[in-house]
Design a protein around this motif. Sequence first.
Motif, PDB file in Angstrom:
ATOM      1  N   PRO B   5       0.836  -1.199   0.000  1.00 51.65           N
ATOM      2  CA  PRO B   5       0.000   0.000   0.000  1.00 51.65           C
ATOM      3  C   PRO B   5       0.876   1.256   0.000  1.00 51.65           C
ATOM      4  CG  PRO B   5      -0.093  -1.125   2.141  1.00 51.65           C
ATOM      5  CD  PRO B   5       0.714  -1.987   1.221  1.00 51.65           C
ATOM      6  N   ALA B   6       0.458   2.230  -0.769  1.00 56.96           N
ATOM      7  CA  ALA B   6       1.239   3.467  -0.860  1.00 56.96           C
ATOM      8  C   ALA B   6       1.137   4.240   0.449  1.00 56.96           C
ATOM      9  CB  ALA B   6       0.703   4.313  -1.999  1.00 56.96           C
ATOM     10  N   THR B   7       2.269   4.666   0.954  1.00 58.10           N
ATOM     11  CA  THR B   7       2.214   5.515   2.132  1.00 58.10           C
ATOM     12  C   THR B   7       2.604   6.918   1.719  1.00 58.10           C
ATOM     13  OG1 THR B   7       4.472   4.970   2.715  1.00 58.10           O
ATOM     14  CG2 THR B   7       2.735   3.684   3.774  1.00 58.10           C
ATOM     15  N   GLN B   8       1.987   7.857   2.429  1.00 59.51           N
ATOM     16  CA  GLN B   8       2.201   9.241   2.068  1.00 59.51           C
ATOM     17  C   GLN B   8       2.683   9.971   3.311  1.00 59.51           C
ATOM     18  OE1 GLN B   8      -1.340  11.376   1.142  1.00 59.51           O
ATOM     19  NE2 GLN B   8      -0.568  12.020  -0.841  1.00 59.51           N
ATOM     20  N   GLU B   9       3.763  10.689   3.176  1.00 60.31           N
ATOM     21  CA  GLU B   9       4.269  11.432   4.327  1.00 60.31           C
ATOM     22  C   GLU B   9       3.937  12.898   4.193  1.00 60.31           C
ATOM     23  OE1 GLU B   9       8.310  11.072   5.508  1.00 60.31           O
ATOM     24  OE2 GLU B   9       7.850   9.387   6.821  1.00 60.31           O
ATOM     25  N   GLN B  10       3.694  13.474   5.353  1.00 56.77           N
ATOM     26  CA  GLN B  10       3.297  14.874   5.338  1.00 56.77           C
ATOM     27  C   GLN B  10       3.880  15.534   6.582  1.00 56.77           C
ATOM     28  OE1 GLN B  10      -0.788  15.048   6.399  1.00 56.77           O
ATOM     29  NE2 GLN B  10      -1.014  17.243   6.038  1.00 56.77           N
ATOM     30  N   VAL B  11       4.579  16.628   6.383  1.00 56.08           N
ATOM     31  CA  VAL B  11       5.119  17.345   7.538  1.00 56.08           C
ATOM     32  C   VAL B  11       4.133  18.438   7.938  1.00 56.08           C
ATOM     33  CG1 VAL B  11       7.027  18.726   8.437  1.00 56.08           C
ATOM     34  CG2 VAL B  11       7.481  16.889   6.797  1.00 56.08           C
ATOM     35  N   VAL B  12       3.608  18.320   9.130  1.00 53.66           N
ATOM     36  CA  VAL B  12       2.637  19.308   9.593  1.00 53.66           C
ATOM     37  C   VAL B  12       3.325  20.297  10.527  1.00 53.66           C
ATOM     38  CG1 VAL B  12       0.433  19.646  10.784  1.00 53.66           C
ATOM     39  CG2 VAL B  12       0.836  17.550   9.474  1.00 53.66           C
ATOM     40  N   SER B  13       3.201  21.565  10.196  1.00 51.47           N
ATOM     41  CA  SER B  13       3.768  22.587  11.061  1.00 51.47           C
ATOM     42  C   SER B  13       2.778  22.881  12.193  1.00 51.47           C
ATOM     43  CB  SER B  13       4.039  23.842  10.235  1.00 51.47           C
ATOM     44  OG  SER B  13       4.338  24.895  11.101  1.00 51.47           O
ATOM     45  N   VAL B  14       3.223  22.760  13.441  1.00 52.39           N
ATOM     46  CA  VAL B  14       2.315  22.917  14.573  1.00 52.39           C
ATOM     47  C   VAL B  14       2.589  24.236  15.310  1.00 52.39           C
ATOM     48  CG1 VAL B  14       1.426  21.862  16.683  1.00 52.39           C
ATOM     49  CG2 VAL B  14       2.287  20.403  14.843  1.00 52.39           C
ATOM     50  N   GLN B  15       3.836  24.484  15.662  1.00 54.28           N
ATOM     51  CA  GLN B  15       4.238  25.720  16.354  1.00 54.28           C
ATOM     52  C   GLN B  15       3.407  25.973  17.607  1.00 54.28           C
ATOM     53  OE1 GLN B  15       6.847  27.318  15.206  1.00 54.28           O
ATOM     54  NE2 GLN B  15       6.997  26.138  13.304  1.00 54.28           N
ATOM     55  N   ARG B  16       3.355  24.985  18.477  1.00 50.12           N
ATOM     56  CA  ARG B  16       2.507  25.155  19.646  1.00 50.12           C
ATOM     57  C   ARG B  16       3.283  24.878  20.935  1.00 50.12           C
ATOM     58  NH1 ARG B  16      -1.829  22.392  22.437  1.00 50.12           N
ATOM     59  NH2 ARG B  16      -3.368  23.967  22.977  1.00 50.12           N
ATOM     60  N   ASP B  17       3.062  25.726  21.918  1.00 53.49           N
ATOM     61  CA  ASP B  17       3.657  25.570  23.232  1.00 53.49           C
ATOM     62  C   ASP B  17       3.127  24.276  23.860  1.00 53.49           C
ATOM     63  OD1 ASP B  17       4.448  25.729  25.861  1.00 53.49           O
ATOM     64  OD2 ASP B  17       3.653  27.752  26.198  1.00 53.49           O
ATOM     65  N   VAL B  18       4.038  23.372  24.202  1.00 54.18           N
ATOM     66  CA  VAL B  18       3.616  22.090  24.783  1.00 54.18           C
ATOM     67  C   VAL B  18       2.906  22.313  26.122  1.00 54.18           C
ATOM     68  CG1 VAL B  18       4.463  19.858  25.657  1.00 54.18           C
ATOM     69  CG2 VAL B  18       5.482  20.862  23.603  1.00 54.18           C
TER      70      VAL B  18
END
Lengths: 117, 237
Positions: B5-18
Amino acid sequence: MHEFSLVRALLEQIAQLASREHATRATGVSLSVGEFSGVDADLLQLAFAQSSEGTVAQDATLTIRRVPLEARCPSCQSEFPVVGYRFQCPACDASEVVVIRGEELILETVTLERTEG
Amino acid sequence: MKITPATQEQVVSVQRDVRAERRAAAESFRRRMSAQGTLVVRLISSPGAGKTSLLEKTAQRLQGPFRVGVLVGDIETERDALRLAAYAPSKQITTGGACHLELPLVERALPALGDDRFDFLFIEDVGNLICPASHELGEHLRVLVLSVTEGDDKPGKYPKAFRTSQVVVLSKTDLLPYVPFSVERALADARQVQPQLTFFSLSSLREDGLDAWCEFLRARHAEVVATGRCSPQFLSG
Ligand SMILES: Nc1nc2c(ncn2[C@@H]2O[C@H](COP(=O)(O)OP(=O)(O)OP(=O)(O)O)[C@@H](O)[C@H]2O)c(=O)[nH]1
Ligand SMILES: [Mg+2]
Ligand SMILES: [Zn+2]
């Protein structure tokens, strides 16, 4: 070792994000950790490795960018690194300085993987 | 042929204080306490610096004209709360190994004190100068108790604790003649880390210096009642 409790909060944020994006797992997580955040980067790695087990982030690589402590002087506007925790302006000796970076603990990016079909 | 199965990677920018959520929770707790006129005072220190002794004497002085409640964090045992119960409603929070208190533990323990509309709510944190400094409990005042037997080099060793406190109480001053401790040096070092610190030096044992400390607390309480907030506030973590 409060790093474990922070990692719990971090893993919750990652899980929420993964479910929102319909991702099956997270393969990478990047954090900015301030020198004066009160968080130890090595302990954070350790806590992440242990606590992520069984979550969407269990195989994720945690990348930590360390941010040095820097401040700004409201009197003379100069910006400078805070050395030896002396919160004092090296240019004009003012002691009321404002920290501009180095206290943060920020989740920057998460790399998500989606399986198609 | 094997079909993967094809996997797709995606970098999500979050920029959030933990820590954003716990900061918000602390802020909302502080707002609730301010609105009902409760000054929340949290004591942090190394183990054995004299937090419980100071609270015993403080509660004894304030109780009566004021309503006082005390929460005490400890890794094990109820001893400190039992000591304090003589002077004010007190509840131990045993953390079961954790090195610091967190707000959910405080909120869970609070009902045990009954009506929580105190004038002063004191929270004694677990003896530790590292972890508590990075966790807000929704206090108005963070008070660092430093005993003279610990040495005068502590501000440089625990900068985060000093930086995030508004008050330093130098305790056990009756022992000053017996230990090499320079009050000037400790104060100067602490002020380099946090120039806005307010200092008290006192001996709970000799009941020396307690009046100025209690006077300060009463003034801060009056401020919360009058304005709904307590200045200055430079907490982090
Ligand atoms: N000489 C002297 N001893 C004091 C004074 N205040 C406290 N002590 C002693 O110091 C020891 C520790 O005092 P506590 O008040 O229990 O200290 P604590 O910070 O609450 O300790 P933990 O909760 O275990 O971290 C006790 O033996 C007290 O009797 C003081 O003003 N002078
Ligand atoms: Mg105690
Ligand atoms: Zn300057």
